[in-house]
Design an enzyme around this catalytic site. Structure first.
Site, PDB file in Angstrom:
ATOM      1  N   TYR A 287      -1.672  -0.050  11.228  1.00  0.00           N
ATOM      2  CA  TYR A 287      -1.892  -0.772   9.967  1.00  0.00           C
ATOM      3  C   TYR A 287      -0.732  -0.538   9.007  1.00  0.00           C
ATOM      4  CZ  TYR A 287      -3.203  -1.237   5.108  1.00  0.00           C
ATOM      5  OH  TYR A 287      -3.168  -1.527   3.773  1.00  0.00           O
TER       6      TYR A 287
ATOM      7  N   LYS B  42       2.186  -3.131   7.445  1.00  0.00           N
ATOM      8  CA  LYS B  42       2.414  -3.387   6.017  1.00  0.00           C
ATOM      9  C   LYS B  42       3.861  -3.047   5.631  1.00  0.00           C
ATOM     10  CE  LYS B  42      -0.140  -4.599   3.250  1.00  0.00           C
ATOM     11  NZ  LYS B  42      -0.418  -6.008   2.812  1.00  0.00           N
TER      12      LYS B  42
ATOM     13  N   THR C 127       0.819  -1.215   0.000  1.00  0.00           N
ATOM     14  CA  THR C 127       0.000   0.000   0.000  1.00  0.00           C
ATOM     15  C   THR C 127       0.855   1.269   0.000  1.00  0.00           C
ATOM     16  OG1 THR C 127      -1.405   1.309   1.485  1.00  0.00           O
ATOM     17  CG2 THR C 127      -0.108  -0.384   2.510  1.00  0.00           C
ATOM     18  N   ASP C 128       0.282   2.341  -0.521  1.00  0.00           N
ATOM     19  CA  ASP C 128       0.964   3.645  -0.466  1.00  0.00           C
ATOM     20  C   ASP C 128       1.117   4.150   0.969  1.00  0.00           C
ATOM     21  OD1 ASP C 128      -1.703   4.280   0.054  1.00  0.00           O
ATOM     22  OD2 ASP C 128      -1.904   5.746  -1.568  1.00  0.00           O
ATOM     23  N   GLU C 129       0.358   3.570   1.898  1.00  0.00           N
ATOM     24  CA  GLU C 129       0.385   4.079   3.275  1.00  0.00           C
ATOM     25  C   GLU C 129       1.726   3.834   3.965  1.00  0.00           C
ATOM     26  OE1 GLU C 129      -3.147   3.798   5.551  1.00  0.00           O
ATOM     27  OE2 GLU C 129      -4.408   3.532   3.781  1.00  0.00           O
TER      28      GLU C 129
HETATM   29  P1  TYD Z   1     -10.251   4.802   4.363  1.00  0.00           P
HETATM   30  O1  TYD Z   1     -11.246   4.242   3.395  1.00  0.00           O
HETATM   31  O2  TYD Z   1     -10.329   4.340   5.780  1.00  0.00           O
HETATM   32  O3  TYD Z   1      -8.820   4.522   3.747  1.00  0.00           O
HETATM   33  P2  TYD Z   1      -7.355   5.029   4.278  1.00  0.00           P
HETATM   34  O4  TYD Z   1      -7.469   5.680   5.583  1.00  0.00           O
HETATM   35  O5  TYD Z   1      -6.623   3.749   4.363  1.00  0.00           O
HETATM   36  O6  TYD Z   1      -6.849   5.948   3.226  1.00  0.00           O
HETATM   37  O7  TYD Z   1     -10.359   6.367   4.373  1.00  0.00           O
HETATM   38  C1  TYD Z   1     -10.182   7.129   3.189  1.00  0.00           C
HETATM   39  C2  TYD Z   1     -10.196   8.582   3.558  1.00  0.00           C
HETATM   40  O8  TYD Z   1     -11.500   8.918   4.047  1.00  0.00           O
HETATM   41  C3  TYD Z   1      -9.235   8.916   4.684  1.00  0.00           C
HETATM   42  O9  TYD Z   1      -8.675  10.198   4.464  1.00  0.00           O
HETATM   43  C4  TYD Z   1     -10.104   8.927   5.906  1.00  0.00           C
HETATM   44  C5  TYD Z   1     -11.424   9.417   5.382  1.00  0.00           C
HETATM   45  N1  TYD Z   1     -12.603   8.918   6.129  1.00  0.00           N
HETATM   46  C6  TYD Z   1     -13.559   9.825   6.602  1.00  0.00           C
HETATM   47  O10 TYD Z   1     -13.455  11.053   6.420  1.00  0.00           O
HETATM   48  N2  TYD Z   1     -14.626   9.321   7.286  1.00  0.00           N
HETATM   49  C7  TYD Z   1     -14.792   7.998   7.530  1.00  0.00           C
HETATM   50  O11 TYD Z   1     -15.791   7.602   8.192  1.00  0.00           O
HETATM   51  C8  TYD Z   1     -13.812   7.073   7.020  1.00  0.00           C
HETATM   52  C9  TYD Z   1     -13.932   5.608   7.266  1.00  0.00           C
HETATM   53  C10 TYD Z   1     -12.732   7.601   6.322  1.00  0.00           C
END
Ligand code: TYD
Length: 330
Positions: free
Chosen positions: A144, A148, A119-121
């Site tokens: 997380y 990874k 992942t890019d994370e």
């Molecule tokens: P997510 O789908 O959890 O992926 P990641 O954090 O791994 O990138 O979240 C995507 C983006 O959306 C992230 O910036 C967090 C935001 N987000 C919200 O604003 N509200 C939410 O309820 C969730 C789950 C994520």
């Protein structure tokens, strides 16, 4: 049978008719047998087989590999950042120990490739104007992402130490059919369809580069076929958009008002922006994404509209407890 893995199996069965696939899955909360309900063991003229089990079980993995497997693709992962903040244990077990167990079982075998889905994370947040290339330092900020990053390093050390033909793909955020509704895009869609409020973390200006899952699946197929062992490949969509704007587009597609959006307490250590430089995969694999964000969102919304029988039981079941715990915290 998580989100990306189940999409990959369906995609590879369709586009790579010479492949036979064995799917080893533990079926955790996000691994839903309904994700592959259209594919049963023995389908495709015996080209698909399902095995219930844990990648941490080296004896089981060894037994499966003995059956003439020539490529391993590791999709197994706990993947929700918010859950890793609540409890990191399953993340370390599956993502770190599980990956090492797969590597141990693969050691010394004449495998063609061992593809690690990353992942890019692992790079942490990208400053404005910077797109991280594969050499960028690893600066994960959530349990997380750290798990990874650890898995990537274990894969690379296995390549150096034992010659395991490891190929790592680091993709940006995926979305599409069969994604568990804890993730942002399916959460927005399903909350909107139910006329429920939609939680937006912080100011909603965080940027993610949304990759339609089928584009990711095609790249993983190419890594299986032609990835260079020991190499890392960034996989990007080139669609960096703030969360608020993604939610706004979805509300328009679903036909619901923006008043459903609710600004809530931000995620701790929330990465402001992810962005990858994918010049390497474009140059070496000739790959560029086929799906624009508009096309992908439309297809995804349509899928959730057409499949309430898939997501409604999840939202009223396992998901509810997590949602109440996580979103009620201050
Ligand atoms: P997510 O789908 O959890 O992926 P990641 O954090 O791994 O990138 O979240 C995507 C983006 O959306 C992230 O910036 C967090 C935001 N987000 C919200 O604003 N509200 C939410 O309820 C969730 C789950 C994520």
């Amino acid at each position: 049978m998580g989100f990306i893995g189940s999409n990959f199996i369906r995609y590879a069965m369709r586009t790579r008719p010479a492949w036979t696939i064995v799917n080893l899955d533990k079926l955790t909360y996000a691994g839903n047998p309904a994700n592959l309900a259209d594919l049963q063991s023995g389908d495709g003229g015996g080209r698909y087989r399902f095995v219930l089990g844990d990648i941490q079980d080296v004896a089981l993995v060894t037994h499966i590999l003995d059956d003439g497997i020539d490529v391993v693709v590791n999709f197994a992962a706990e993947s929700h950042v918010d859950r890793s903040i609540l409890d990191s244990t399953p993340f370390l077990q599956t993502n770190v120990l599980g990956t090492q167990a797969l590597l141990d079982a693969s050691r010394g075998r004449p495998l063609g490739r061992f593809v690690q889905v990353s992942t890019d994370e692992v790079y942490g947040p990208a400053p404005a104007g910077v797109d991280f290339a594969e050499e960028a330092p690893l600066r994960p900020t959530s349990p997380y992402a750290a798990s990874k990053a650890a898995a990537d390093l274990l894969c690379l050390s296995s390549h150096k130490t034992y010659g395991t033909p490891v190929v790592i793909g680091r993709s940006t955020n995926n979305y599409g059919p069969y994604q568990y509704p804890e993730k942002f895009i399916p959460l927005v869609i399903t909350q909107a369809l139910e006329n429920e409020s939609i939680p937006i973390y912080g100011d909603g200006r965080q940027i993610r580069d949304w990759l339609y899952v089928e584009d990711h699946c095609e790249v993983v197929c190419r890594l299986v076929e032609a990835g260079q062992p020991g190499e890392i490949y960034n996989i990007a969509a080139g669609t960096g958009v703030p969360n608020y704007d993604v939610a706004d587009q979805i509300l328009k597609l679903v036909g619901r008002p923006v008043s459903l959006l609710r600004f809530v307490t931000d995620r701790p250590a929330h990465d402001r922006r992810y962005a990858l430089d994918d010049a390497k995969i474009r140059a070496t694999m000739g790959h560029s994404p086929a799906w624009t964000l508009e096309m992908g969102l439309e297809a995804t919304v349509r899928w959730y509209v057409d499949h309430p029988q898939w997501w409604r039981p999840i939202k009223s079941g396992e998901f509810r407890g997590f949602y109440e715990t996580w979103y009620s915290r201050q």
